[in-house]
Scaffold this motif. Sequence first.
Motif, PDB file in Angstrom:
ATOM      1  N   GLU A   1      -8.989 -40.920  23.671  1.00 48.24           N
ATOM      2  CA  GLU A   1      -9.400 -40.281  22.585  1.00 48.24           C
ATOM      3  C   GLU A   1     -10.590 -40.924  21.630  1.00 48.24           C
ATOM      4  OE1 GLU A   1      -7.043 -36.461  20.996  1.00 48.24           O
ATOM      5  OE2 GLU A   1      -5.646 -38.213  21.381  1.00 48.24           O
ATOM      6  N   ALA A   2     -10.029 -42.049  21.253  1.00 47.83           N
ATOM      7  CA  ALA A   2     -10.838 -42.735  20.320  1.00 47.83           C
ATOM      8  C   ALA A   2     -12.141 -43.363  20.852  1.00 47.83           C
ATOM      9  CB  ALA A   2      -9.988 -44.146  19.837  1.00 47.83           C
ATOM     10  N   LEU A   3     -11.999 -43.875  22.348  1.00 46.72           N
ATOM     11  CA  LEU A   3     -13.039 -44.293  22.941  1.00 46.72           C
ATOM     12  C   LEU A   3     -14.136 -43.139  23.370  1.00 46.72           C
ATOM     13  CD1 LEU A   3     -11.365 -46.967  25.216  1.00 46.72           C
ATOM     14  CD2 LEU A   3     -12.956 -47.377  23.281  1.00 46.72           C
TER      15      LEU A   3
ATOM     16  N   ASN B   1     -18.725 -50.223  15.495  1.00 51.05           N
ATOM     17  CA  ASN B   1     -17.651 -49.180  15.124  1.00 51.05           C
ATOM     18  C   ASN B   1     -16.293 -49.887  15.532  1.00 51.05           C
ATOM     19  OD1 ASN B   1     -19.402 -46.936  14.795  1.00 51.05           O
ATOM     20  ND2 ASN B   1     -19.530 -46.715  16.986  1.00 51.05           N
ATOM     21  N   GLN B   2     -15.157 -49.291  14.752  1.00 50.80           N
ATOM     22  CA  GLN B   2     -13.882 -49.853  14.934  1.00 50.80           C
ATOM     23  C   GLN B   2     -12.967 -48.851  15.668  1.00 50.80           C
ATOM     24  OE1 GLN B   2     -12.823 -51.692  11.317  1.00 50.80           O
ATOM     25  NE2 GLN B   2     -15.057 -52.189  10.947  1.00 50.80           N
TER      26      GLN B   2
ATOM     27  N   GLU C   1     -23.042 -47.320   8.399  1.00 47.90           N
ATOM     28  CA  GLU C   1     -22.202 -46.100   8.636  1.00 47.90           C
ATOM     29  C   GLU C   1     -21.245 -46.169   9.896  1.00 47.90           C
ATOM     30  OE1 GLU C   1     -24.749 -42.788   8.470  1.00 47.90           O
ATOM     31  OE2 GLU C   1     -24.914 -42.956   6.297  1.00 47.90           O
ATOM     32  N   PRO C   2     -20.715 -47.271  10.050  1.00 47.73           N
ATOM     33  CA  PRO C   2     -19.814 -47.455  11.214  1.00 47.73           C
ATOM     34  C   PRO C   2     -18.679 -46.151  11.515  1.00 47.73           C
ATOM     35  CG  PRO C   2     -18.676 -48.890   9.759  1.00 47.73           C
ATOM     36  CD  PRO C   2     -20.153 -48.363   9.206  1.00 47.73           C
ATOM     37  N   ILE C   3     -18.419 -45.861  12.757  1.00 48.45           N
ATOM     38  CA  ILE C   3     -17.163 -45.085  12.675  1.00 48.45           C
ATOM     39  C   ILE C   3     -16.012 -45.952  13.089  1.00 48.45           C
ATOM     40  CG2 ILE C   3     -16.145 -43.259  14.487  1.00 48.45           C
ATOM     41  CD1 ILE C   3     -19.381 -42.547  15.130  1.00 48.45           C
TER      42      ILE C   3
ATOM     43  N   LEU D   1     -18.447 -52.972  19.354  1.00 50.75           N
ATOM     44  CA  LEU D   1     -17.046 -52.415  18.990  1.00 50.75           C
ATOM     45  C   LEU D   1     -16.012 -53.250  18.498  1.00 50.75           C
ATOM     46  CD1 LEU D   1     -15.314 -49.833  19.087  1.00 50.75           C
ATOM     47  CD2 LEU D   1     -14.939 -50.675  21.678  1.00 50.75           C
ATOM     48  N   VAL D   2     -15.384 -53.121  17.682  1.00 54.65           N
ATOM     49  CA  VAL D   2     -14.103 -53.851  17.403  1.00 54.65           C
ATOM     50  C   VAL D   2     -12.785 -52.964  17.825  1.00 54.65           C
ATOM     51  CG1 VAL D   2     -12.639 -55.103  15.547  1.00 54.65           C
ATOM     52  CG2 VAL D   2     -15.229 -55.239  15.370  1.00 54.65           C
ATOM     53  N   HIS D   3     -11.692 -53.719  18.504  1.00 55.08           N
ATOM     54  CA  HIS D   3     -10.767 -53.002  18.702  1.00 55.08           C
ATOM     55  C   HIS D   3      -9.546 -53.829  18.214  1.00 55.08           C
ATOM     56  CE1 HIS D   3      -7.419 -51.702  21.927  1.00 55.08           C
ATOM     57  NE2 HIS D   3      -7.350 -51.301  20.676  1.00 55.08           N
ATOM     58  N   ALA D   4      -8.889 -53.317  17.187  1.00 52.04           N
ATOM     59  CA  ALA D   4      -7.993 -54.032  16.510  1.00 52.04           C
ATOM     60  C   ALA D   4      -6.561 -53.324  16.780  1.00 52.04           C
ATOM     61  CB  ALA D   4      -7.911 -54.011  14.878  1.00 52.04           C
ATOM     62  N   ARG D   5      -5.613 -54.079  17.305  1.00 51.94           N
ATOM     63  CA  ARG D   5      -4.173 -53.521  17.752  1.00 51.94           C
ATOM     64  C   ARG D   5      -3.231 -54.134  16.952  1.00 51.94           C
ATOM     65  NH1 ARG D   5      -2.334 -54.676  23.825  1.00 51.94           N
ATOM     66  NH2 ARG D   5      -0.183 -54.626  23.434  1.00 51.94           N
ATOM     67  N   PHE D   6      -2.301 -53.226  16.242  1.00 54.26           N
ATOM     68  CA  PHE D   6      -1.064 -53.490  15.520  1.00 54.26           C
ATOM     69  C   PHE D   6       0.065 -53.437  16.157  1.00 54.26           C
ATOM     70  CE2 PHE D   6      -4.870 -53.007  12.796  1.00 54.26           C
ATOM     71  CZ  PHE D   6      -4.537 -53.690  11.496  1.00 54.26           C
ATOM     72  N   GLN D   7       1.026 -54.282  16.310  1.00 54.76           N
ATOM     73  CA  GLN D   7       2.240 -54.002  16.826  1.00 54.76           C
ATOM     74  C   GLN D   7       3.311 -54.538  16.015  1.00 54.76           C
ATOM     75  OE1 GLN D   7       0.695 -57.133  19.807  1.00 54.76           O
ATOM     76  NE2 GLN D   7       1.552 -55.208  21.467  1.00 54.76           N
TER      77      GLN D   7
END
Length: 130
Positions: free
Chosen positions: A119-121, A45-46, A80-82, A13-19
């Motif tokens: 919800e994403a997780l 998945n991202q 086919e990542p989500i 998993l990659v978790h990108a956070r925008f602020q």
Amino acid sequence: MAVSYHVDARRGLVHARFQGFVSTAETLGAAQACAQHPDFSPLFNQVIDFAEVEGFERDYARLIAMLAELPDHLLQPGTEPIIVYVAPTPVGQEMARVVLKSMTGLPGPVFRVVSTLAEALALLGWREEA
């Protein structure tokens, strides 16, 4: 920094956070850095978290050029990542719409938009926070 990311190889998993205010240059720089991370895989998945975005660069020529380049860094043909966008606010939802519109017809990835990180997780089969 308006964009940060965490690569979790254990979960794939990659978790990108925008602020704050998000620029095209910073977004592309973060994507390039993420792609070069030793644990990164385009199979992962991202979760792309727009929950704390206050605004984004609206130079649409630059934005479209940056969005056209992103798949070259983060995706691999035949995978086919989500990719789940967390967009609980109007500005986050607008960002998600712009991104999804640019990715229309891209073979492989599955795109979803949800309102919360939980919800994403859950969509990815994870219960705890990323």
